[in-house]
Design an enzyme around this catalytic site. Structure first.
Site, PDB file in Angstrom:
ATOM      1  N   GLU A  19      -9.030  12.892  13.753  1.00  0.00           N
ATOM      2  CA  GLU A  19      -9.334  12.169  12.518  1.00  0.00           C
ATOM      3  C   GLU A  19     -10.804  11.747  12.508  1.00  0.00           C
ATOM      4  OE1 GLU A  19      -5.737   9.943  10.873  1.00  0.00           O
ATOM      5  OE2 GLU A  19      -5.749   9.428  12.989  1.00  0.00           O
ATOM      6  N   ARG A  23      -0.878  24.412  18.647  1.00  0.00           N
ATOM      7  CA  ARG A  23      -1.176  25.809  18.966  1.00  0.00           C
ATOM      8  C   ARG A  23      -0.387  26.225  20.205  1.00  0.00           C
ATOM      9  NH1 ARG A  23      -6.786  28.763  20.791  1.00  0.00           N
ATOM     10  NH2 ARG A  23      -7.230  26.924  22.040  1.00  0.00           N
ATOM     11  N   ASP A  42       0.795  -1.233   0.000  1.00  0.00           N
ATOM     12  CA  ASP A  42       0.000   0.000   0.000  1.00  0.00           C
ATOM     13  C   ASP A  42       0.822   1.275   0.000  1.00  0.00           C
ATOM     14  OD1 ASP A  42      -2.464  -0.879  -0.230  1.00  0.00           O
ATOM     15  OD2 ASP A  42      -3.077  -0.548   1.874  1.00  0.00           O
ATOM     16  N   LEU A  43       1.793   1.311   0.893  1.00  0.00           N
ATOM     17  CA  LEU A  43       2.590   2.528   1.047  1.00  0.00           C
ATOM     18  C   LEU A  43       3.378   2.820  -0.228  1.00  0.00           C
ATOM     19  CD1 LEU A  43       3.487   4.640   3.253  1.00  0.00           C
ATOM     20  CD2 LEU A  43       5.547   3.254   3.473  1.00  0.00           C
ATOM     21  N   LYS A  86       2.706   1.797  -3.194  1.00  0.00           N
ATOM     22  CA  LYS A  86       1.762   2.129  -4.265  1.00  0.00           C
ATOM     23  C   LYS A  86       1.325   3.586  -4.158  1.00  0.00           C
ATOM     24  CE  LYS A  86      -1.282  -1.273  -4.523  1.00  0.00           C
ATOM     25  NZ  LYS A  86      -2.535  -1.990  -4.408  1.00  0.00           N
ATOM     26  N   HIS A  95       4.474  10.805  16.219  1.00  0.00           N
ATOM     27  CA  HIS A  95       4.220  12.050  15.479  1.00  0.00           C
ATOM     28  C   HIS A  95       4.092  13.256  16.414  1.00  0.00           C
ATOM     29  CE1 HIS A  95       3.626   9.210  12.394  1.00  0.00           C
ATOM     30  NE2 HIS A  95       2.312   9.075  12.448  1.00  0.00           N
ATOM     31  N   LEU A 154       7.527  14.343  10.149  1.00  0.00           N
ATOM     32  CA  LEU A 154       8.689  15.231   9.991  1.00  0.00           C
ATOM     33  C   LEU A 154       8.837  15.698   8.542  1.00  0.00           C
ATOM     34  CD1 LEU A 154      11.263  13.558  12.377  1.00  0.00           C
ATOM     35  CD2 LEU A 154       9.840  15.548  12.776  1.00  0.00           C
ATOM     36  N   GLY A 155       8.090  15.048   7.645  1.00  0.00           N
ATOM     37  CA  GLY A 155       8.118  15.477   6.248  1.00  0.00           C
ATOM     38  C   GLY A 155       6.974  16.431   5.928  1.00  0.00           C
TER      39      GLY A 155
HETATM   40  C1  BG6 Z   1      -0.189   7.061  10.808  1.00  0.00           C
HETATM   41  C2  BG6 Z   1      -1.090   6.313  11.735  1.00  0.00           C
HETATM   42  O1  BG6 Z   1       1.132   6.958  11.250  1.00  0.00           O
HETATM   43  O2  BG6 Z   1      -0.572   8.424  10.791  1.00  0.00           O
HETATM   44  C3  BG6 Z   1      -2.539   6.477  11.290  1.00  0.00           C
HETATM   45  O3  BG6 Z   1      -0.746   4.937  11.749  1.00  0.00           O
HETATM   46  C4  BG6 Z   1      -2.893   7.928  11.168  1.00  0.00           C
HETATM   47  O4  BG6 Z   1      -3.407   5.838  12.212  1.00  0.00           O
HETATM   48  C5  BG6 Z   1      -1.886   8.650  10.288  1.00  0.00           C
HETATM   49  O5  BG6 Z   1      -4.164   8.000  10.559  1.00  0.00           O
HETATM   50  C6  BG6 Z   1      -2.119  10.132  10.277  1.00  0.00           C
HETATM   51  O6  BG6 Z   1      -1.324  10.699   9.279  1.00  0.00           O
HETATM   52  P1  BG6 Z   1      -1.840  11.909   8.391  1.00  0.00           P
HETATM   53  O7  BG6 Z   1      -0.681  12.224   7.525  1.00  0.00           O
HETATM   54  O8  BG6 Z   1      -3.053  11.456   7.650  1.00  0.00           O
HETATM   55  O9  BG6 Z   1      -2.185  12.986   9.370  1.00  0.00           O
END
Ligand code: BG6
Length: 791
Positions: A248, A375, A41-42, A44, A272, A211-212
């Site tokens: 999300e 923020r 997936d990634l 692709k 993250h 980080l990207g």
């Molecule tokens: C991924 C998580 O690392 O980051 C996902 O596994 C999450 O669960 C995603 O949805 C969020 O990334 P982005 O770029 O959509 O904010």
């Protein structure tokens, strides 16, 4: 091979100016890119697009390329799918259709699929790469392996690469890894050491795609460019709160086998959002391109985050999650998963600059909108009586808006009542045409807004960094482990907690709103809804604090964590009462390991404790220099005193070392302490004395058999211990029993035997010194945890 020569390589690297963290020099030549997991997936969705873009940008700059897609399937099966994926890769925006078509054709010709399953497959790949160099007479620049496979396969693949695919002749090797990098501290450590046996630190590129993200990558440059505005306000005097949020709307359907083992904290907060926190709060590097300095400063701030305990987090789970788990994991209807899909965590940083500033991490699935931001909310010390709409009454804030949300584009927003930010970066522009949207309580027109001139995906940003050997945007082993060290204890403490069930989407209403109270966080809706079926068979009563009697005195009992919470609250209550009465609080603390957990708790909650008016005394001390780890004062210093704002003059270590010698009777250290006590403490009666009880029944440094009853009226004495170091200085019963309040803290299964015996024996100071603790007219309370009480 690598293992045996690794030390030599490290030495050569350092001597050759090629050391850890320093960027590797780019020499032009041929680059082989291998994506393992090439049809996943990634790959692709992002990777092939990113590498095509790299190819387009680099093709005219002196490098040549080969691309290998690797996978477990045999080549005849996977090749058609592989080329389908490559053909579908879109063109970079700034390249004309014609040129793109030409470049795409070349890209396809330079690419091939290879089965990469066994060591022989990797050896064949290496042979192919080397033969290609020979046939074409090319110099090799390097080999880039991108492991887009489940993490359990990393160690094995890294080993195969190390054994068969290392380039020679000074070309570089880079191996890219995707999270998860472990599940907790221990598993991350195991994975790290497995990888370290095959790869050097500088060869590993651990990706955190956040980080990207352009806005996140811009945090440090923004802080540097606007240093003159930020320096005066980037501190606890001006910052009200830091919020790092990822909301999300999607659920985790289809990913449950992974997600149910991880949950939201491991999935996005530990990595993250923690990265964002570090970029916001770390000391600015002198040299932004020094990955070594950036990693060092990040590590420093991460290590300053105060330990996180259960009361600093709330968790939730969207309602449909349970049935998704039952379905995807083939579980019965009764199966309950406690995995959180929502969490809010409140952290604090133990640095003078940020002391007392709440740092809030929030993330969840199935929320009302998709948005990510950080923020920095500043204090506004203007009180607006009528002119609420004028600019100085409005929130003062800087928002790093990663993307999505009502704004829809990545941006850095600075409220106009702060300053007009500067940007020296041509890749960013100011937005002056505003749509009619609000961002965190302010119309967008109330902000100065900066946005990237061209929006790029995180992978498009990161792949060129890997190619250039810039390690700034990747996670070092040390920082990874430090992050797990921070999050693992919290994760463990939440292990059996019940998440709040939320319906999902707009229906969540205010259910997930949180309240920050001092160091703690809670849901602001008072009623926590846990449906009986979510409770399973567990009983919530197991966590209560119970009050009772022990040896005719009061007793408080609970599980360790709740017990310490109660004791800390009681110390605080005593402190406040003493302050009301006499303006000062005299607290005597004993040594040993049991009180350390209480010290941690007091350190964590130091914001609300009146340390400024507290005097800290020692119950006992070992006859060793105070700088030695065995010293009770040393432990007290390390676990408590250094974390709280207590005046130096209020700290009273015992004078065990006088005239360059330890505990010599003629030096009269005990008398000196007694004199100081008499001078400062009214009637030499401490407000609160914390004691422990040893397996042999000793308390303070008053041991069985010693003539502890014969110390007469002295308040402080030199005593003898059966354990090393033998000599001690201790408060006597005369001092202890004059206190207003004495707490006897006994914890752990190992003390069960002692508690059983003590519940039966008569008072006998000589045999069971602890039975001599009888403050009169003060109050004695035993704090005994369930392990010690029940065994
Ligand atoms: C991924 C998580 O690392 O980051 C996902 O596994 C999450 O669960 C995603 O949805 C969020 O990334 P982005 O770029 O959509 O904010």
């Amino acid at each position: 091979m690598f293992v045996t020569v690794s030390l030599l390589l490290v030495i050569l690297c350092v001597q050759g100016g090629h050391g850890e963290g320093r960027e590797e020099a780019q020499r032009p030549g041929h680059v082989s890119v291998v994506i393992v997991g090439a049809t996943g997936d990634l790959a692709k969705k992002y990777l092939w697009k990113g590498f095509f873009q790299l190819y387009v940008n680099q093709v005219s700059r002196g490098n040549t390329f080969s691309f290998y897609g690797g996978g477990l399937s045999p080549a005849d099966k996977a090749t058609p799918l592989f080329f389908e994926i490559l053909k579908a890769v879109s063109c970079p925006k700034d390249v004309s259709q014609e040129r793109c078509a030409l470049l795409k054709e070349q890209f396809l010709r330079l690419s091939q699929y290879r089965q990469l399953k066994t060591l022989e497959h990797y050896q064949d790949l290496a042979k192919r790469i080397e033969k290609h160099h020979q046939d074409e007479g090319m110099t090799e620049a390097g080999r880039l392996f991108y492991l887009s496979v489940p993490a359990f396969a990393y160690a094995d693949i890294a080993d195969k690469i190390n054994n068969s695919c290392r380039p020679t002749g000074g070309a570089w090797l880079r191996v890219v890894l995707e999270k998860p990098f472990g599940h907790d501290f221990a598993s991350a450590q195991v994975l790290a050491s497995q990888l370290e046996s095959s790869l050097r630190e500088q060869e590993m590129y651990r990706i955190d795609h956040y980080l990207g993200k352009q806005v996140i990558a811009k945090i440090l440059p923004f802080r540097i460019e606007n240093k003159k505005f930020l320096d005066p306000i980037w501190n606890r005097h001006h910052i009200e709160r830091v919020e790092i949020v990822l909301k999300e709307t999607l659920d985790v359907k289809g990913r449950i086998p992974f997600y149910d083992q991880y949950g939201v904290i491991r999935d996005v907060i530990q990595n993250h959002l923690t990265e964002v926190m570090m970029l916001l709060t770390m000391r600015l590097p002198l040299n932004l391109s020094s990955s070594e300095e950036v990693a060092r400063n990040k590590l420093r701030i991460l290590s300053s985050v105060l330990p996180l305990v259960k009361t600093q987090a709330v968790i939730g789970q969207y309602r449909a999650y349970k049935s998704e788990v039952q379905q995807e994991l083939n579980k019965t209807k009764g199966h309950v998963s406690l995995t959180p899909t929502f969490a809010a965590v409140l952290a604090h940083i133990d640095e003078a600059q940020y002391e007392g500033v709440p740092v809030l991490f929030i993330s969840g699935k199935m929320l009302d909108e998709r948005v990510g931001y950080a923020r920095i909310l500043f204090r506004n010390d203007v009180f607006c009586l009528q002119s609420h709409d004028s600019v100085h009454c409005k929130p003062k804030q800087i928002v790093f808006h990663f993307g999505h949300g009502s704004l829809r584009y990545p941006a850095i927003l600075v409220s106009k009542n702060l300053f007009k930010p500067v940007s020296t970066d041509g890749e960013w522009k100011e937005v002056t045409e505003h749509s009619d949207v609000n961002v965190l309580g302010l119309p967008v027109s109330d902000y100065y807004v900066q946005t990237p001139t061209e929006q790029r995906e995180a992978y498009e940003e990161l792949i060129p960094h890997i190619f250039a050997g810039h390690k700034n945007s990747f996670i070092s082993t040390e920082n990874l482990l430090a992050s797990w060290a921070l999050w693992t204890p919290l994760l463990n403490s939440l292990d059996s907690s019940f998440p709040l069930i939320y319906p999902g989407g707009a229906d969540n209403g205010d259910l997930l709103d949180v309240r920050l109270t001092g160091k703690d966080i809670s849901y602001s809706s008072e009623v926590v809804i846990i449906s009986p079926d979510q409770m399973g068979g567990a009983s919530a009563n197991g966590f209560q604090v119970i009050q009772g009697k022990f040896r005719n005195a009061e007793m408080v009992s609970a599980w360790a964590e709740e017990l310490l919470e109660q004791l800390a609250a009681d110390v605080q209550e005593a402190a406040e009462a003493a302050l009301r009465e006499s303006g000062v609080f005299h607290l005597a603390l004993s040594g040993g390991s049991t009180p350390l957990a209480l010290f941690h708790r007091l350190a964590l909650h130091h914001f609300s404790f009146p340390w400024r008016d507290t005097h800290v005394w020692m119950v006992d001390e070992r006859c060793v220099p105070l700088t030695e780890p065995e010293s009770n004062f040393n432990a007290l210093h390390n676990h408590l005193l250094q974390h709280v704002r207590i005046p130096y003059f209020n700290i009273h270590p015992m004078p065990v070392q006088l005239n360059h010698r330890l505990c010599v009777e003629e030096d009269r250290g005990a008398q000196l302490y007694e004199k100081e006590l008499g001078k400062l403490v009214n009637g030499s009666s401490f407000h609160f004395v914390l004691l422990g009880a040893g397996y042999d029944g000793h308390t303070a440094s008053l041991f069985p058999g010693a003539e502890v009853g014969e110390l007469g009226e002295s308040l402080v004495a030199l005593t003898e211990s059966p354990a090393k170091p033998h000599q001690r200085m201790s408060l006597t019963f005369s001092a202890i029993n004059r206190a207003h309040r004495v707490a006897l803290l006994v914890m752990g299964k190992g003390k069960h035997e002692l508690i059983t015996q003590l519940s039966r024996v008569q008072d006998n100071q000589g045999k069971w010194p602890v039975t001599g603790v009888k403050p009169a007219p003060g109050r004695l309370v035993w704090y005994i945890d369930y392990d010690a009480l029940l065994g």
